[in-house]
Write a protein that holds these residues in place. Structure first.
Motif, mmCIF file in Angstrom:
data_model
loop_
_atom_site.group_PDB
_atom_site.id
_atom_site.type_symbol
_atom_site.label_atom_id
_atom_site.label_comp_id
_atom_site.label_asym_id
_atom_site.label_seq_id
_atom_site.Cartn_x
_atom_site.Cartn_y
_atom_site.Cartn_z
ATOM 1 N N ASN A 256 0.755 -1.289 -0.109
ATOM 2 C CA ASN A 256 0.120 0.199 0.327
ATOM 3 C C ASN A 256 0.917 1.413 -0.246
ATOM 4 N N LEU A 257 2.179 1.098 0.942
ATOM 5 C CA LEU A 257 2.431 1.961 0.620
ATOM 6 C C LEU A 257 3.536 2.936 -0.886
ATOM 7 N N GLU A 258 3.781 1.784 -1.379
ATOM 8 C CA GLU A 258 4.139 1.812 -2.497
ATOM 9 C C GLU A 258 3.553 2.430 -3.589
ATOM 10 N N ASP A 259 2.151 2.029 -3.406
ATOM 11 C CA ASP A 259 1.229 2.628 -4.372
ATOM 12 C C ASP A 259 0.801 4.121 -4.003
ATOM 13 N N LEU A 260 0.638 4.415 -2.454
ATOM 14 C CA LEU A 260 1.057 5.203 -2.443
ATOM 15 C C LEU A 260 2.082 6.530 -2.620
ATOM 16 N N CYS A 261 3.278 6.222 -3.157
ATOM 17 C CA CYS A 261 4.008 7.048 -2.977
ATOM 18 C C CYS A 261 4.189 7.585 -4.255
ATOM 19 N N ASN A 262 4.165 6.149 -5.592
ATOM 20 C CA ASN A 262 2.841 6.303 -6.696
ATOM 21 C C ASN A 262 1.822 7.308 -6.758
ATOM 22 N N GLY A 263 0.896 7.258 -5.825
ATOM 23 C CA GLY A 263 -0.584 8.645 -5.919
ATOM 24 C C GLY A 263 0.510 9.752 -5.946
ATOM 25 N N VAL A 264 0.539 10.293 -4.896
ATOM 26 C CA VAL A 264 1.298 11.268 -4.123
ATOM 27 C C VAL A 264 2.159 11.934 -5.342
ATOM 28 N N LYS A 265 3.129 10.940 -5.960
ATOM 29 C CA LYS A 265 4.075 11.307 -6.656
ATOM 30 C C LYS A 265 3.838 11.655 -7.989
ATOM 31 N N MET A 266 2.466 11.520 -8.732
ATOM 32 C CA MET A 266 1.660 11.823 -9.880
ATOM 33 C C MET A 266 1.060 13.414 -9.558
ATOM 34 N N GLU A 267 0.829 13.797 -8.028
ATOM 35 C CA GLU A 267 0.062 14.985 -8.245
ATOM 36 C C GLU A 267 1.644 15.994 -7.984
ATOM 37 N N CYS A 268 2.484 16.084 -7.493
ATOM 38 C CA CYS A 268 3.943 16.871 -8.121
ATOM 39 C C CYS A 268 4.065 17.308 -8.994
ATOM 40 N N ARG A 269 3.743 18.485 -9.512
ATOM 41 C CA ARG A 269 3.796 18.855 -11.157
ATOM 42 C C ARG A 269 4.769 20.626 -10.600
ATOM 43 N N ALA A 270 5.085 21.036 -12.235
ATOM 44 C CA ALA A 270 4.816 22.099 -11.673
ATOM 45 C C ALA A 270 6.841 22.497 -10.974
ATOM 46 N N VAL A 271 7.531 20.475 -11.067
ATOM 47 C CA VAL A 271 8.810 20.591 -10.246
ATOM 48 C C VAL A 271 10.014 21.933 -10.788
ATOM 49 N N ILE A 272 9.524 22.363 -11.740
ATOM 50 C CA ILE A 272 10.471 23.398 -12.265
ATOM 51 C C ILE A 272 10.480 24.480 -11.601
ATOM 52 N N ALA A 273 9.355 24.669 -11.193
ATOM 53 C CA ALA A 273 9.029 26.344 -10.704
ATOM 54 C C ALA A 273 9.544 26.160 -9.466
ATOM 55 N N TYR A 274 9.389 24.890 -8.960
ATOM 56 C CA TYR A 274 9.288 24.306 -7.040
ATOM 57 C C TYR A 274 10.081 24.000 -6.866
ATOM 58 N N PRO A 275 11.379 23.621 -6.556
ATOM 59 C CA PRO A 275 12.088 23.177 -5.949
ATOM 60 C C PRO A 275 12.277 22.189 -4.854
ATOM 61 N N HIS A 276 11.057 22.966 -3.884
ATOM 62 C CA HIS A 276 11.153 21.509 -2.849
ATOM 63 C C HIS A 276 9.355 20.796 -3.567
ATOM 64 N N LEU A 277 9.074 20.487 -4.526
ATOM 65 C CA LEU A 277 8.731 19.751 -4.963
ATOM 66 C C LEU A 277 9.156 18.745 -6.029
ATOM 67 N N ARG A 278 10.372 18.917 -6.788
ATOM 68 C CA ARG A 278 11.282 18.327 -6.767
ATOM 69 C C ARG A 278 11.978 17.108 -6.020
ATOM 70 N N ARG A 279 12.110 17.547 -4.722
ATOM 71 C CA ARG A 279 12.775 16.783 -3.729
ATOM 72 C C ARG A 279 11.409 16.349 -3.713
ATOM 73 N N VAL A 280 10.766 16.123 -3.516
ATOM 74 C CA VAL A 280 9.323 15.177 -3.558
ATOM 75 C C VAL A 280 9.254 14.453 -4.080
ATOM 76 N N LYS A 281 8.877 14.467 -4.979
ATOM 77 C CA LYS A 281 8.955 13.924 -6.444
ATOM 78 C C LYS A 281 10.247 12.726 -6.158
ATOM 79 N N GLU A 282 11.761 13.167 -6.130
ATOM 80 C CA GLU A 282 12.473 11.944 -6.355
ATOM 81 C C GLU A 282 12.633 11.099 -5.105
#
Length: 280
Positions: free
Chosen positions: A210-236
């Protein structure tokens, strides 16, 4: 040199304290220590203008750094005392970071009961498992509750991206220290055999899936990663966490039995495409 000294020194302090304190008081000392560390971090002010933590007014990023660096998972895997200390610290830090969740205990208990329902042979509310297995499962389930809440409240989390990054990192550490605690208490050093039952392994495996699925689900919501470095770090971070969890959890006995049934069942043969049945 210094980054490697800090976790080793912290681990030595924990192990020394665990040996000197009365056994029944060790966990109380750990919880009090974790509480003090979290309070100290939360009292820190935001960084200077232009710095990476300039928008962090509640000390969430320093808290995530402490959880990640103070006691590393590599050190925790070799000592149940160190793993337990890191577990208390990660769980308390996650509750502090996601303070919006007012019913943490109820949510964790509900999910714990769901994950461990097959361990009980009667209608008792008590989960019949060892203390260390309970702690390991509790840490993983706490991470589940945190990431599930984050996924459902993405709009709110996006309003404070430093908090978003810190919460994701702490939830990941919480899950991974649960795995470390499970590993370091599973092997019987005298017999060389594993202590935990198939049902206990399945309970952990279900949470990690379930955690693996949650990682993928939250990661998909991280857009505009170039404009917001924190979001890029979340996604990585979620990418690394998902891969780590996926490589750790293995396949539960339920999935193995299901695959075996599917491979040899009449239903799976009937369900095959017509072309595959007629091909030589």
């Amino acid at each position: 040199m210094l980054p490697s000294v800090i976790p080793d020194l912290s681990a030595s302090i924990v192990k020394s304290a665990a040996r000197q304190i009365a056994k029944e008081c060790v966990e109380e000392w750990m919880t009090n220590t974790a509480e003090s560390v979290v309070e100290s971090c939360c009292n820190l002010a935001a960084g200077d203008p232009g710095s990476t933590d300039a928008d962090d007014a509640h000390g969430n990023l320093p808290l995530a750094t402490v959880v990640t660096k103070l006691l590393t998972r590599e050190v925790a895997e070799f000592s149940s005392d160190v793993a337990l200390m890191k577990m208390y610290l990660a769980e308390r830090a996650l509750r502090s970071c996601l303070h919006d969740i007012t019913d943490w205990d109820d949510k964790v208990k509900e999910l714990m009961d769901s994950r461990c329902r097959e361990l009980s042979n009667d209608d008792s509310d008590e989960i019949p498992c060892t203390e260390m297995f309970f702690h390991a499962t509790h840490a993983v389930v706490t991470a589940e509750v945190g990431l599930e809440w984050i996924e459902k409240h993405m709009e709110l989390m996006m309003q404070d991206k430093s908090r978003f990054l810190a919460a994701v990192q702490i939830a990941g550490e919480c899950a991974l220290v649960g795995v470390a605690l499970f590993r370091c208490t599973n092997l019987d050093n005298e017999t060389g055999k594993f202590k935990y039952s198939t049902e206990e392994n399945d309970a952990i495996c279900e949470s990690l899936t379930n955690l693996e699925d949650l990682c993928n689900g939250v990661k998909m919501e991280c857009r505009a990663v170039i404009a917001y470095p924190h979001l890029r770090r979340v996604k990585e971070y979620l990418t690394r966490l998902g891969k780590s969890i996926g490589g750790t959890r293995g396949i539960s006995s339920k999935d193995q039995r299901k695959r075996m049934r599917e491979q040899g069942s009449l239903d799976s043969w009937i369900a095959r495409p017509f072309d595959s049945l007629t091909s030589p």
